[in-house]
Design a protein around this motif. Structure first.
Motif, PDB file in Angstrom:
ATOM      1  N   GLY A   1       0.808  -1.216   0.000  1.00  0.00           N
ATOM      2  CA  GLY A   1       0.000   0.000   0.000  1.00  0.00           C
ATOM      3  C   GLY A   1       0.839   1.263   0.000  1.00  0.00           C
ATOM      4  N   VAL A   2       1.897   1.297  -0.803  1.00  0.00           N
ATOM      5  CA  VAL A   2       2.824   2.432  -0.821  1.00  0.00           C
ATOM      6  C   VAL A   2       2.351   3.501  -1.795  1.00  0.00           C
ATOM      7  CG1 VAL A   2       4.793   0.996  -0.174  1.00  0.00           C
ATOM      8  CG2 VAL A   2       4.251   1.316  -2.588  1.00  0.00           C
ATOM      9  N   THR A   3       2.991   4.669  -1.712  1.00  0.00           N
ATOM     10  CA  THR A   3       2.671   5.771  -2.620  1.00  0.00           C
ATOM     11  C   THR A   3       3.294   5.503  -3.989  1.00  0.00           C
ATOM     12  OG1 THR A   3       4.657   7.028  -2.055  1.00  0.00           O
ATOM     13  CG2 THR A   3       2.699   7.366  -0.667  1.00  0.00           C
ATOM     14  N   GLU A   4       2.948   6.354  -4.938  1.00  0.00           N
ATOM     15  CA  GLU A   4       3.494   6.195  -6.291  1.00  0.00           C
ATOM     16  C   GLU A   4       5.007   6.355  -6.299  1.00  0.00           C
ATOM     17  OE1 GLU A   4       2.862   8.185 -10.731  1.00  0.00           O
ATOM     18  OE2 GLU A   4       1.414   8.568  -9.140  1.00  0.00           O
ATOM     19  N   THR A   5       5.500   7.320  -5.529  1.00  0.00           N
ATOM     20  CA  THR A   5       6.949   7.546  -5.439  1.00  0.00           C
ATOM     21  C   THR A   5       7.642   6.340  -4.836  1.00  0.00           C
ATOM     22  OG1 THR A   5       6.626   9.927  -5.197  1.00  0.00           O
ATOM     23  CG2 THR A   5       8.745   9.025  -4.462  1.00  0.00           C
ATOM     24  N   GLN A   6       7.080   5.809  -3.759  1.00  0.00           N
ATOM     25  CA  GLN A   6       7.670   4.641  -3.099  1.00  0.00           C
ATOM     26  C   GLN A   6       7.611   3.410  -4.002  1.00  0.00           C
ATOM     27  OE1 GLN A   6       5.247   4.650   0.401  1.00  0.00           O
ATOM     28  NE2 GLN A   6       6.250   6.443   1.269  1.00  0.00           N
ATOM     29  N   ALA A   7       6.536   3.290  -4.785  1.00  0.00           N
ATOM     30  CA  ALA A   7       6.430   2.183  -5.736  1.00  0.00           C
ATOM     31  C   ALA A   7       7.541   2.268  -6.787  1.00  0.00           C
ATOM     32  CB  ALA A   7       5.063   2.186  -6.409  1.00  0.00           C
ATOM     33  N   GLY A   8       7.886   3.512  -7.186  1.00  0.00           N
ATOM     34  CA  GLY A   8       8.984   3.712  -8.130  1.00  0.00           C
ATOM     35  C   GLY A   8      10.312   3.264  -7.548  1.00  0.00           C
ATOM     36  N   ILE A   9      10.519   3.546  -6.271  1.00  0.00           N
ATOM     37  CA  ILE A   9      11.753   3.121  -5.594  1.00  0.00           C
ATOM     38  C   ILE A   9      11.832   1.592  -5.538  1.00  0.00           C
ATOM     39  CG2 ILE A   9      12.925   3.071  -3.349  1.00  0.00           C
ATOM     40  CD1 ILE A   9      11.979   5.965  -2.965  1.00  0.00           C
ATOM     41  N   ILE A  10      10.702   0.947  -5.247  1.00  0.00           N
ATOM     42  CA  ILE A  10      10.677  -0.520  -5.207  1.00  0.00           C
ATOM     43  C   ILE A  10      11.021  -1.093  -6.579  1.00  0.00           C
ATOM     44  CG2 ILE A  10       9.144  -2.521  -4.946  1.00  0.00           C
ATOM     45  CD1 ILE A  10       7.738  -0.980  -2.689  1.00  0.00           C
ATOM     46  N   SER A  11      10.540  -0.465  -7.635  1.00  0.00           N
ATOM     47  CA  SER A  11      10.874  -0.915  -8.997  1.00  0.00           C
ATOM     48  C   SER A  11      12.371  -0.790  -9.258  1.00  0.00           C
ATOM     49  CB  SER A  11      10.089  -0.107 -10.036  1.00  0.00           C
ATOM     50  OG  SER A  11       8.706  -0.344  -9.927  1.00  0.00           O
ATOM     51  N   VAL A  12      12.970   0.309  -8.779  1.00  0.00           N
ATOM     52  CA  VAL A  12      14.413   0.521  -8.927  1.00  0.00           C
ATOM     53  C   VAL A  12      15.183  -0.552  -8.157  1.00  0.00           C
ATOM     54  CG1 VAL A  12      16.316   2.039  -8.269  1.00  0.00           C
ATOM     55  CG2 VAL A  12      14.306   2.987  -9.409  1.00  0.00           C
ATOM     56  N   ILE A  13      14.712  -0.868  -6.952  1.00  0.00           N
ATOM     57  CA  ILE A  13      15.357  -1.893  -6.126  1.00  0.00           C
ATOM     58  C   ILE A  13      15.358  -3.243  -6.859  1.00  0.00           C
ATOM     59  CG2 ILE A  13      15.096  -3.267  -4.018  1.00  0.00           C
ATOM     60  CD1 ILE A  13      16.214  -0.478  -3.487  1.00  0.00           C
ATOM     61  N   PHE A  14      14.222  -3.611  -7.419  1.00  0.00           N
ATOM     62  CA  PHE A  14      14.135  -4.874  -8.165  1.00  0.00           C
ATOM     63  C   PHE A  14      15.043  -4.850  -9.393  1.00  0.00           C
ATOM     64  CE2 PHE A  14      10.665  -5.886  -5.449  1.00  0.00           C
ATOM     65  CZ  PHE A  14      10.379  -7.229  -5.612  1.00  0.00           C
ATOM     66  N   LYS A  15      15.108  -3.689 -10.067  1.00  0.00           N
ATOM     67  CA  LYS A  15      15.967  -3.551 -11.257  1.00  0.00           C
ATOM     68  C   LYS A  15      17.431  -3.725 -10.868  1.00  0.00           C
ATOM     69  CE  LYS A  15      16.757  -2.261 -15.637  1.00  0.00           C
ATOM     70  NZ  LYS A  15      18.199  -2.348 -15.688  1.00  0.00           N
ATOM     71  N   TYR A  16      17.843  -3.106  -9.771  1.00  0.00           N
ATOM     72  CA  TYR A  16      19.221  -3.228  -9.295  1.00  0.00           C
ATOM     73  C   TYR A  16      19.553  -4.694  -9.000  1.00  0.00           C
ATOM     74  CZ  TYR A  16      23.373  -2.760  -6.360  1.00  0.00           C
ATOM     75  OH  TYR A  16      24.635  -2.880  -5.835  1.00  0.00           O
ATOM     76  N   CYS A  17      18.629  -5.372  -8.322  1.00  0.00           N
ATOM     77  CA  CYS A  17      18.870  -6.782  -7.976  1.00  0.00           C
ATOM     78  C   CYS A  17      18.946  -7.650  -9.219  1.00  0.00           C
ATOM     79  CB  CYS A  17      17.774  -7.283  -7.043  1.00  0.00           C
ATOM     80  SG  CYS A  17      17.848  -6.548  -5.393  1.00  0.00           S
ATOM     81  N   ASP A  18      18.123  -7.348 -10.221  1.00  0.00           N
ATOM     82  CA  ASP A  18      18.191  -8.093 -11.487  1.00  0.00           C
ATOM     83  C   ASP A  18      19.518  -7.843 -12.185  1.00  0.00           C
ATOM     84  OD1 ASP A  18      15.703  -9.190 -11.152  1.00  0.00           O
ATOM     85  OD2 ASP A  18      14.659  -7.711 -12.386  1.00  0.00           O
ATOM     86  N   ASP A  19      19.944  -6.560 -12.223  1.00  0.00           N
ATOM     87  CA  ASP A  19      21.189  -6.194 -12.912  1.00  0.00           C
ATOM     88  C   ASP A  19      22.416  -6.801 -12.248  1.00  0.00           C
ATOM     89  OD1 ASP A  19      19.671  -4.745 -14.652  1.00  0.00           O
ATOM     90  OD2 ASP A  19      20.112  -2.785 -13.770  1.00  0.00           O
ATOM     91  N   HIS A  20      22.355  -6.970 -10.923  1.00  0.00           N
ATOM     92  CA  HIS A  20      23.534  -7.431 -10.187  1.00  0.00           C
ATOM     93  C   HIS A  20      23.381  -8.866  -9.687  1.00  0.00           C
ATOM     94  CE1 HIS A  20      24.005  -3.054 -10.163  1.00  0.00           C
ATOM     95  NE2 HIS A  20      25.291  -3.265  -9.984  1.00  0.00           N
ATOM     96  N   LYS A  21      22.385  -9.577 -10.227  1.00  0.00           N
ATOM     97  CA  LYS A  21      22.187 -11.003  -9.893  1.00  0.00           C
ATOM     98  C   LYS A  21      22.092 -11.217  -8.378  1.00  0.00           C
ATOM     99  CE  LYS A  21      22.577 -12.265 -14.256  1.00  0.00           C
ATOM    100  NZ  LYS A  21      22.652 -10.926 -14.828  1.00  0.00           N
ATOM    101  N   LEU A  22      21.259 -10.398  -7.741  1.00  0.00           N
ATOM    102  CA  LEU A  22      21.030 -10.526  -6.298  1.00  0.00           C
ATOM    103  C   LEU A  22      19.632 -11.121  -6.082  1.00  0.00           C
ATOM    104  CD1 LEU A  22      22.318  -7.053  -5.038  1.00  0.00           C
ATOM    105  CD2 LEU A  22      23.509  -9.232  -4.886  1.00  0.00           C
ATOM    106  N   PRO A  23      19.527 -12.375  -5.683  1.00  0.00           N
ATOM    107  CA  PRO A  23      18.202 -12.984  -5.473  1.00  0.00           C
ATOM    108  C   PRO A  23      17.474 -12.343  -4.289  1.00  0.00           C
ATOM    109  CG  PRO A  23      19.930 -14.661  -5.639  1.00  0.00           C
ATOM    110  CD  PRO A  23      20.622 -13.341  -5.463  1.00  0.00           C
ATOM    111  N   LEU A  24      16.239 -11.904  -4.528  1.00  0.00           N
ATOM    112  CA  LEU A  24      15.379 -11.391  -3.450  1.00  0.00           C
ATOM    113  C   LEU A  24      14.466 -12.532  -3.034  1.00  0.00           C
ATOM    114  CD1 LEU A  24      14.306  -7.811  -4.617  1.00  0.00           C
ATOM    115  CD2 LEU A  24      15.663  -8.389  -2.605  1.00  0.00           C
ATOM    116  N   LEU A  25      14.829 -13.210  -1.961  1.00  0.00           N
ATOM    117  CA  LEU A  25      14.075 -14.397  -1.559  1.00  0.00           C
ATOM    118  C   LEU A  25      13.135 -14.123  -0.385  1.00  0.00           C
ATOM    119  CD1 LEU A  25      16.898 -17.069  -1.831  1.00  0.00           C
ATOM    120  CD2 LEU A  25      15.298 -16.292  -3.585  1.00  0.00           C
TER     121      LEU A  25
END
Length: 511
Positions: free
Chosen positions: A148-172
Motif C-alpha cells: 500500500g505504498v505511494t506512487e513515489t515509493q512504488a517507483g523506488i521498489i521498482s528501482v530496487i528490483f531492477k538493481y537486484c536483477d542487474d547485479h544477480k542478487l536474489p530477493l528471496l
C-alpha cells in the motif's frame, strides 16, 4: 396442474443437464421437501465462481464440505481455506447418524460414508505442508500493492528490483528486501545515485515500516524458499479423485494482511502459470475462501482492484472461486456480479439494518412465482438454503429452497494422532518442509560491504605505513648528519699540535 406439480416440473426441467453434475439436495416448497426433485449444479459451470452465505450456525461449512467432496469424487482438485479449523474431517468417513439417514430419505438419494484424499497445508508454524513464495516471485508491482505504498515509493521498489536483477542478487525473503533498501541509502548510496538517481531515505524508511508490519503478521514465515508450486494443487489420487488441499488458517484471523497477501499471490501465480482452459466441460481447480471478508476488509484500493481483476480473468484458466461469508454484502459488488452459483442459507433480522440487508440480498436472486424470497431467507432451517446456479448455457437455473444433502465425510476434526499420521504420509511435506536459506541478496550485500570495508581498511593501513616509513626515513637522515659532525673539544684535543705538546712533556718527565 397444481402449484406443487408446476414447481416440480420447473425444477426437474431446469436441473437436467447433458454433462456431469453435482447434486446438492432436494427442492422444498411451503416448508416441505419434495423427494426426488433434485437440485443439481452442472460441473461445466463450476468455474463461474460462487457464493455460500448465511448466518452463523446455518450450515455454510457443511455446504462447503459437500461441494468439496463431490468435486473430488468427480476428479476435480479442491483448495479450502480452513479459518475455523473444522474441515480436516474430510480425510475420514462419516460415522453416520439416524438423522442423516432420515434427511437423505427425504431427499431421495442414498447416503454413502466416504473418506477423501486430503493434504494439510499451512502458512504459519502449525503442522502441515509449508506454503512459501519469494519476494522476487511477487515482483515490484504486486509487492507495492500489497504494501500500500505511494506512487513515489512504488517507483523506488521498482528501482530496487531492477538493481537486484542487474547485479544477480536474489530477493528471496524479507530480510533480503530490507537489506537492499538500507544499502540503497547507506553504503551503496553513491552507486545507486550514479545509476538510478537519488533515493530518499524518508521513502525507504516508509517502505521499511510497511515491511515490518507484514513481518509482525507472520510474513517472515511466508516469504522464502522452497516456493510452493501451484501445480501440486492439481494432484489426482490412484482412484481418480482430486486431492482436497486444506490450508489451516485458525491462527491467522487476527492477521488479515498476511491472509490477503497470500491469497493475492496465490491467485496471481495460478493466473500466470495455468494455461487457458477453453470449454473443457469441467474446472481444473476449485477454491473455497472461508471468512471471505478477511480478504476485503483490510485490502487497499489498489489491492482490491487487483483481486477484482483476477476474479474476472481467472475462470478462463479453469479455476472457480467460491466465497464463504455471513452476508453477501461482505463481498464487493464488482465481485458479486461475477458469481454464478449462489447458495444462501438463512439470514437473521434482528435490526433495521439486518432487514435492509435481507431485502438487498433477495434482489440478487431470480424472480420466482413460487417464493417470497425475502420471507424465505428468514425462515430457512439449519441445512437448508436458497440455491441458484448457471445451466450449461450460462442461464440461471430456477430458484429453489433446498434441503441440502449431508457430507459423506466426518463432520468433525481429525484427532492429533490422525493428523500426525496424515502428515507422515504426505509427499508434499517431504518436498516443502525442509528449511532452505541459500545465499541471496542479504548475504551477498553483507559480503560486498565487508569487502569494501576490508579494502578501505587496507588502503588506510597502506597510507599509514607509507607515512610511517617517510617519517622514519627523515629521522634516520637527521641522525646521520648529527653523527658525522665532530665535537669541537674532541677536535682540539685530537689535533697534531696538542698531541706533540703532550708527547714532549711526557718525554721530559721520563728523563
Amino acid at each position: 396442474m397444481n402449484k406443487t406439480d408446476a414447481f416440480k416440473s420447473q425444477i426437474n426441467e431446469g436441473n437436467s443437464f447433458k454433462g456431469d453434475f453435482i447434486t446438492l439436495g432436494a427442492a422444498m416448497l411451503d416448508g416441505e421437501t419434495l423427494t426426488n426433485t433434485l437440485v443439481n449444479v452442472p460441473l461445466k459451470t463450476m468455474n463461474r465462481h460462487g457464493l455460500i452465505a448465511g448466518a452463523t450456525g446455518t450450515g455454510k461449512t457443511k455446504t462447503l464440505q459437500v461441494l468439496a467432496e463431490n468435486l473430488s469424487e468427480k476428479g476435480v482438485p479442491v483448495l479450502l481455506m480452513d479459518i475455523k479449523g473444522d474441515l480436516s474431517g474430510l480425510a475420514k468417513p462419516s460415522p453416520g447418524h439416524p438423522k442423516i439417514d432420515e434427511r437423505h430419505e427425504k431427499i431421495g438419494i442414498p447416503f454413502n460414508p466416504k473418506s477423501f484424499p486430503v493434504e494439510i497445508l499451512t502458512l504459519s508454524e502449525q503442522d502441515g505442508v509449508r506454503l512459501r513464495a519469494t519476494v522476487s516471485e511477487f515482483g515490484p508491482v504486486l509487492i507495492s500493492r500489497i504494501l500500500g505504498v505511494t506512487e513515489t515509493q512504488a517507483g523506488i521498489i521498482s528501482v530496487i528490483f531492477k538493481y537486484c536483477d542487474d547485479h544477480k542478487l536474489p530477493l528471496l525473503d524479507l530480510k533480503d528486501f530490507k537489506k537492499i533498501l538500507q544499502y540503497a541509502t547507506g553504503e551503496g548510496k553513491t552507486e545507486f545515485q550514479e545509476a538510478y538517481g537519488r533515493i530518499s531515505t524518508a521513502s525507504t524508511g516508509a517502505i521499511l515500516r510497511k515491511i515490518i508490519e507484514i513481518e509482525q503478521q507472520g510474513g517472515d514465515l511466508f516469504f522464502g524458499e522452497t516456493s510452493f508450486d501451484t501445480q501440486d494443487l492439481l494432484r489426482i489420487d490412484d482412484n481418480g479423485r482430486g486431492y482436497i488441499n486444506i490450508i489451516r488458517l485458525t491462527d491467522i484471523q487476527d492477521r488479515p494482511k498476511l491472509f490477503s497477501t497470500f491469497m493475492l499471490s496465490l491467485l496471481a501465480e495460478i493466473y500466470s502459470t495455468f494455461p487457458e482452459q477453453g470449454d473443457s466441460g469441467r474446472p481444473e481447480l476449485v477454491m473455497f475462501i472461508d471468512e471471505a471478508h478477511l480478504i476485503f476488509d483490510e485490502a487497499s484500493d489498489a489491492l482490491l482492484n487487483q483481486i477484482e481483476s483476477i476474479v474476472k480473468l481467472i475462470r478462463s484458466k479453469g479455476v472457480g472461486l467460491y466465497f464463504v461469508t455471513q452476508n453477501p454484502t461482505d463481498v464487493p459488488e464488482e465481485v458479486l456480479g461475477q458469481l454464478g452459483l449462489k447458495v444462501q442459507h438463512a439470514l437473521r433480522a434482528f435490526t433495521a439494518k439486518d432487514r435492509k440487508a435481507i431485502k438487498l440480498t433477495a434482489q440478487n436472486y431470480p424472480v420466482t412465482e413460487f417464493y417470497d424470497t425475502t420471507e424465505v431467507l428468514t425462515s430457512l432451517g439449519i441445512g437448508e438454503a436458497l440455491v441458484s446456479a448457471l445451466n450449461e448455457k450460462g442461464k440461471p437455473t430456477p430458484l429453489a429452497a433446498t434441503m441440502m444433502r449431508a457430507p459423506m465425510s466426518r463432520m468433525d476434526i481429525l484427532t492429533p494422532s490422525e493428523l500426525s499420521n496424515l502428515l507422515a504420509e504426505s509427499e508434499l511435506a517431504k518436498k516443502y518442509n525442509e528449511d532452505v536459506d541459500r545465499e541471496s541478496a542479504y548475504e551477498m550485500l553483507n559480503e560486498k560491504i565487508e569487502r569494501a570495508e576490508a579494502e578501505e581498511a587496507k588502503r588506510k593501513a597502506e597510507e599509514e605505513r607509507k607515512a610511517l616509513e617517510k617519517a622514519e626515513s627523515k629521522k634516520s637522515r637527521s641522525s646521520t648528519r648529527r653523527s658525522t659532525r665532530q665535537n669541537p673539544v674532541v677536535k682540539v684535543l685530537s689535533s697534531p699540535t696538542v698531541i706533540r705538546s703532550v708527547l714532549g712533556i711526557l718525554t721530559k718527565m721520563l728523563k
